[in-house]
Design an enzyme around this catalytic site. Sequence first.
Site, short mmCIF file in Angstrom:
data_model
loop_
_atom_site.label_atom_id
_atom_site.label_comp_id
_atom_site.label_asym_id
_atom_site.label_seq_id
_atom_site.Cartn_x
_atom_site.Cartn_y
_atom_site.Cartn_z
N ASN A 16 14.83 15.62 28.46
CA ASN A 16 15.60 15.31 29.68
C ASN A 16 14.70 15.38 30.90
O ASN A 16 14.83 14.56 31.82
CB ASN A 16 16.78 16.26 29.82
CG ASN A 16 18.02 15.75 29.09
OD1 ASN A 16 18.67 14.80 29.52
ND2 ASN A 16 18.32 16.37 27.97
N LYS A 67 17.92 40.22 36.25
CA LYS A 67 18.04 38.79 36.57
C LYS A 67 17.78 38.52 38.03
O LYS A 67 17.12 37.54 38.38
CB LYS A 67 19.43 38.27 36.16
CG LYS A 67 19.55 36.75 36.14
CD LYS A 67 20.96 36.31 35.80
CE LYS A 67 21.32 36.51 34.38
NZ LYS A 67 20.75 35.47 33.47
N LEU A 94 21.42 32.08 31.62
CA LEU A 94 22.53 32.00 32.54
C LEU A 94 22.00 32.18 33.96
O LEU A 94 21.29 33.16 34.23
CB LEU A 94 23.53 33.12 32.20
CG LEU A 94 24.98 32.88 32.55
CD1 LEU A 94 25.51 31.62 31.92
CD2 LEU A 94 25.82 34.08 32.14
N HIS A 111 24.89 18.99 29.86
CA HIS A 111 25.43 19.71 28.71
C HIS A 111 25.76 18.70 27.62
O HIS A 111 26.38 17.66 27.91
CB HIS A 111 26.68 20.51 29.09
CG HIS A 111 27.24 21.31 27.96
ND1 HIS A 111 26.60 22.42 27.43
CD2 HIS A 111 28.37 21.14 27.22
CE1 HIS A 111 27.31 22.89 26.41
NE2 HIS A 111 28.39 22.14 26.27
N1 LIG Z 1 25.50 30.06 35.83
C1 LIG Z 1 25.26 29.09 34.93
N2 LIG Z 1 24.09 29.12 34.24
C2 LIG Z 1 23.84 28.13 33.33
C3 LIG Z 1 24.78 27.12 33.09
C4 LIG Z 1 26.00 27.13 33.84
O1 LIG Z 1 26.85 26.23 33.72
N3 LIG Z 1 26.18 28.12 34.74
N4 LIG Z 1 24.53 26.15 32.11
C5 LIG Z 1 23.54 26.63 31.13
C6 LIG Z 1 23.10 25.82 30.03
N5 LIG Z 1 23.58 26.40 28.80
C7 LIG Z 1 24.36 25.52 28.10
O2 LIG Z 1 24.65 24.45 28.61
C8 LIG Z 1 23.42 27.75 28.33
C9 LIG Z 1 22.35 28.52 28.71
C10 LIG Z 1 22.24 29.84 28.26
C11 LIG Z 1 23.18 30.39 27.41
C12 LIG Z 1 23.05 31.80 26.95
O3 LIG Z 1 23.90 32.33 26.24
N6 LIG Z 1 21.97 32.48 27.37
C13 LIG Z 1 21.85 33.94 27.12
C14 LIG Z 1 20.65 34.35 26.36
C15 LIG Z 1 19.64 33.24 26.23
C16 LIG Z 1 18.29 33.85 25.82
O4 LIG Z 1 18.32 34.71 24.90
O5 LIG Z 1 17.30 33.50 26.46
C17 LIG Z 1 21.76 34.60 28.49
O6 LIG Z 1 21.21 33.97 29.39
O7 LIG Z 1 22.26 35.71 28.55
C18 LIG Z 1 24.25 29.59 27.00
C19 LIG Z 1 24.35 28.28 27.45
C20 LIG Z 1 22.29 27.04 31.85
N7 LIG Z 1 22.65 28.15 32.64
N1 GAR Z 2 23.60 24.64 26.85
C1 GAR Z 2 22.49 23.86 27.28
C2 GAR Z 2 22.14 22.85 26.25
O1 GAR Z 2 22.57 22.92 25.11
N2 GAR Z 2 21.34 21.89 26.70
C3 GAR Z 2 20.86 20.88 25.80
O2 GAR Z 2 19.60 21.26 25.28
C4 GAR Z 2 18.88 20.07 24.95
C5 GAR Z 2 17.52 20.16 25.60
O3 GAR Z 2 16.74 19.09 25.15
P1 GAR Z 2 15.46 18.67 25.99
O4 GAR Z 2 14.63 19.92 26.20
O5 GAR Z 2 14.79 17.65 25.10
O6 GAR Z 2 15.94 18.09 27.30
C6 GAR Z 2 19.67 18.89 25.54
O7 GAR Z 2 20.40 18.24 24.52
C7 GAR Z 2 20.61 19.56 26.51
O8 GAR Z 2 21.84 18.87 26.68
#
Ligand SMILES: Nc1nc2c(c(=O)[nH]1)N[C@@H](CN(C=O)c1ccc(C(=O)N[C@@H](CCC(=O)O)C(=O)O)cc1)CN2
Ligand code: GAR
Length: 203
Positions: A16, A67, A94, A111
């Site tokens: 991406n 964080k 997050l 996403h």
């Molecule tokens: N505040 C937000 N942060 C992020 C979002 C969001 O909408 N609001 N989107 C995510 C992307 N993501 C899925 O789309 C995603 C990223 C991270 C996690 C997660 O569970 N992370 C854990 C541990 C990850 C690790 O071990 O490194 C954490 O951060 O506690 C779930 C979904 C991007 N961030």
């Molecule tokens: N929850 C976040 C998540 O699942 N994101 C997804 O991770 C992939 C990253 O691919 P990329 O590194 O090739 O862009 C993508 O498919 C994106 O939508």
Amino acid sequence: MEKKNIGVLASGRGSNLQSIMDACAAGRIPARVAVVISNNKDAYALERARQAGIAAVAVNTGDYPDKAEYEKYIVDILKEHNVHLVCLAGYMRLVGKTLLEAFPGRVMNIHPALLPAFPGLHGQEQAWRYGVKYSGCTVHFVDEGMDTGPIILQAVVPVHDDDTADTLAARILEQEHRIYPEAINLYCTGKLVVEGRKVRILK
Ligand SMILES: Nc1nc2c(c(=O)[nH]1)N[C@@H](CN(C=O)c1ccc(C(=O)N[C@@H](CCC(=O)O)C(=O)O)cc1)CN2
Ligand SMILES: NCC(=O)N[C@@H]1O[C@H](COP(=O)([O-])[O-])[C@@H](O)[C@H]1O
């Protein structure tokens, strides 16, 4: 139109990121990727940035007590590169208040599912296991919730009977590479109007 600086946060392969870089280089977005930041020093996204002559910074979350401290450093890097818009592209952390308050209304995410369905990790596989007939991807503004921010664009793909989670993910990824640059261009050209939960696109 003056080009805006984009900062990309990525944790993995960076396809991406590449689609955003390519769209900027082709003039389809009045912007440039000014810096790529990853929590994973081995992320190929960082190599993509280096190959393109773009600043690439690995930030190890383990080096920081919490964080807020981790994100203060990220914010410093983004500000050093005069970033206006922050794009999460496969960023697996997050995002907290520190980053969101530094860039209010200026953090986007892609996403791989049709939110609000299947938030979180592995959205493609969640949808496939559920047995949906259609899935897709979503570009949204980021808020403190997990994948709960206002939706900017979505794209729909069919799910085939013989799909695996991987074949579905590949079909979704093609659409991610199309709508993320499109959403960023809409933002950079001032065509997005956020009204509560809804995002209106000006013609
Ligand atoms: N505040 C937000 N942060 C992020 C979002 C969001 O909408 N609001 N989107 C995510 C992307 N993501 C899925 O789309 C995603 C990223 C991270 C996690 C997660 O569970 N992370 C854990 C541990 C990850 C690790 O071990 O490194 C954490 O951060 O506690 C779930 C979904 C991007 N961030
Ligand atoms: N929850 C976040 C998540 O699942 N994101 C997804 O991770 C992939 C990253 O691919 P990329 O590194 O090739 O862009 C993508 O498919 C994106 O939508």
